[in-house]
Design an enzyme around this catalytic site. Structure first.
Site, PDB file in Angstrom:
ATOM      1  N   ASP A   1       1.241  -8.137  18.807  1.00  0.00           N
ATOM      2  CA  ASP A   1       0.898  -7.938  20.224  1.00  0.00           C
ATOM      3  C   ASP A   1      -0.302  -7.008  20.456  1.00  0.00           C
ATOM      4  OD1 ASP A   1       3.088  -9.476  20.669  1.00  0.00           O
ATOM      5  OD2 ASP A   1       4.374  -7.864  21.392  1.00  0.00           O
TER       6      ASP A   1
ATOM      7  N   GLN B   1       2.885 -18.315  15.942  1.00  0.00           N
ATOM      8  CA  GLN B   1       1.892 -17.236  16.038  1.00  0.00           C
ATOM      9  C   GLN B   1       2.221 -16.052  15.134  1.00  0.00           C
ATOM     10  OE1 GLN B   1       0.780 -16.660  20.523  1.00  0.00           O
ATOM     11  NE2 GLN B   1       2.691 -17.795  20.431  1.00  0.00           N
TER      12      GLN B   1
ATOM     13  N   ALA C   1       0.836  -1.211   0.000  1.00  0.00           N
ATOM     14  CA  ALA C   1       0.000   0.000   0.000  1.00  0.00           C
ATOM     15  C   ALA C   1       0.869   1.259   0.000  1.00  0.00           C
ATOM     16  CB  ALA C   1      -0.921  -0.009   1.214  1.00  0.00           C
TER      17      ALA C   1
ATOM     18  N   HIS D   1       6.682 -19.131  18.001  1.00  0.00           N
ATOM     19  CA  HIS D   1       6.729 -18.273  16.807  1.00  0.00           C
ATOM     20  C   HIS D   1       5.759 -18.667  15.705  1.00  0.00           C
ATOM     21  CE1 HIS D   1      10.282 -16.755  18.796  1.00  0.00           C
ATOM     22  NE2 HIS D   1      10.225 -15.720  17.985  1.00  0.00           N
TER      23      HIS D   1
ATOM     24  N   CYS E   1      17.524  -3.491  15.810  1.00  0.00           N
ATOM     25  CA  CYS E   1      18.849  -2.910  15.553  1.00  0.00           C
ATOM     26  C   CYS E   1      19.376  -2.116  16.751  1.00  0.00           C
ATOM     27  CB  CYS E   1      18.754  -2.007  14.312  1.00  0.00           C
ATOM     28  SG  CYS E   1      20.286  -1.173  13.929  1.00  0.00           S
TER      29      CYS E   1
ATOM     30  N   THR F   1       3.965   1.548  -1.155  1.00  0.00           N
ATOM     31  CA  THR F   1       4.642   1.659  -2.448  1.00  0.00           C
ATOM     32  C   THR F   1       3.686   2.179  -3.522  1.00  0.00           C
ATOM     33  OG1 THR F   1       6.053  -0.186  -1.813  1.00  0.00           O
ATOM     34  CG2 THR F   1       5.960   0.340  -4.172  1.00  0.00           C
TER      35      THR F   1
END
Ligand code: F6P
Length: 326
Positions: free
Chosen positions: A131, A258, A25, A256, A76, A27
């Site tokens: 989450d 999930q 969306a 994971h 990061c 882009t």
């Protein structure tokens, strides 16, 4: 800054189903509005390492239905340092990028907020995390798919639990937030839901569990949010075992799985709306804000608020857990 001509788009933090729909969306909205688009790979690491790739309309073909993120993601550490952010800024300037859409969660927006205090390249955030723990938006991309994944898994666990008359402690994700636990617990008819937000008297775990057993049930599902202060499902089950001698107890950690899978229709639609709104916000001269959804309407929320304020649980759902278990 003058009019925006070239934007960067990145995904950062834990991936979530629907991130690809958001990238698509962003882009396509940018191209529709005559902007150039650069994909920044591996989140903020890609800004620091100039890991950039030009995006065309076809670059985002055939991705709306895919989980993960075509741009890759990362958490990061270097972007937390002033030196890391300075390198990132220099790389953005060198590439001619004059606006960035950052798709991610809390950590992503904290980084973006600091960057926007220091530098003049505007960032707009799109909430993407399973989450659903971001203040200022009712909904984050990936939450709906993750919920459906959890419910499907718990339904299967229920079959075997019932066959053996067992009690299962099922651990679900949610960092330090109980939203996945609460909604999946209600949706799967769990006998108890253990969440980090519920403290004090309500933390009488034995009572919560026994409440669901006034009539003897053939199976018991206790959903545990991973960030609970008493530990995860394994620790809580161990702690309660001596008090629950009548039960044959097992533990299942969903982990994971999930985070993966093809996004639900709702995640695809909301990701498309939010990605579109993020580019519109940049074109409108916004900076340091997240686009969110409140009562199904697009809103802009300053990063400052989104990262500082806590999103509480839906209390009306908390209130009916016991009711639905009489
Ligand atoms: O924030 C999304 C999330 O899936 C949390 O629910 C979980 O605590 C965390 O990411 C796990 O992170 P990682 O994949 O880095 O282990």
């Amino acid at each position: 800054m003058g009019k925006i001509k070239k934007i960067g788009v990145l995904t950062s933090g834990g991936d979530s189903p629907g991130m690809n729909a958001a990238i698509r969306a962003v882009t396509r909205t940018a191209i529709y509005n005559g902007l150039e688009v650069i994909g920044i790979r591996h989140g903020y690491s890609g800004m620091i390492n100039a890991n950039f790739k030009p995006m065309k309309a076809f670059s985002v073909s055939d991705i709306i239905q895919r989980g993960g993120t075509i741009l890759k993601t990362a958490r990061c550490e270097e972007f937390r340092t002033p030196e890391g952010r300075k390198t990132a800024y220099e790389n953005l300037v060198a590439a001619g990028i004059d606006g960035v859409v950052a798709i991610g969660g809390d950590g992503t927006f904290k980084g973006a907020a600091i960057f926007n205090e220091e530098y003049d390249i505007p960032f707009v955030g799109v909430p993407g995390t399973i989450d659903n723990d971001i203040y200022g938006t009712d909904y984050t991309i990936g939450y709906d798919t993750a919920l459906n994944t959890v419910v499907e898994a718990v339904d299967k666990i229920r079959d075997t639990a019932s066959a053996h008359n067992r009690m299962f402690f099922v651990e679900v994700m949610g960092a330090e937030a109980g939203h996945i636990a609460l909604y999946s617990g209600i949706a799967s008819g769990a006998e108890a839901i253990i969440m980090p937000e519920i403290k004090g008297e309500a933390r009488d775990l034995r009572r919560m569990i026994e409440n669901g057993n006034k009539r003897k049930k053939s199976s018991n599902i206790i959903i545990v949010a991973e960030g609970d202060e008493e530990g995860g499902a394994i620790a809580i089950a161990e702690k309660l075992k001596p008090e629950l001698k009548d039960y044959d107890i097992r533990v299942s950690i969903l982990g994971h799985l999930q985070r993966g899978g093809s996004p639900s229709a709702l995640d695809r639609v909301n990701a498309s709306r939010l990605g579109n709104a993020a580019v519109e916000a940049l074109l409108d001269g916004q900076k340091s804000v997240m686009v969110g959804l409140q009562n199904n309407e697009i809103v802009l929320v300053p990063f400052r608020k989104a990262v500082k304020l806590h999103k509480g649980l839906n209390q009306s759902l908390v209130d009916i857990i016991d009711v639905l278990n009489v």
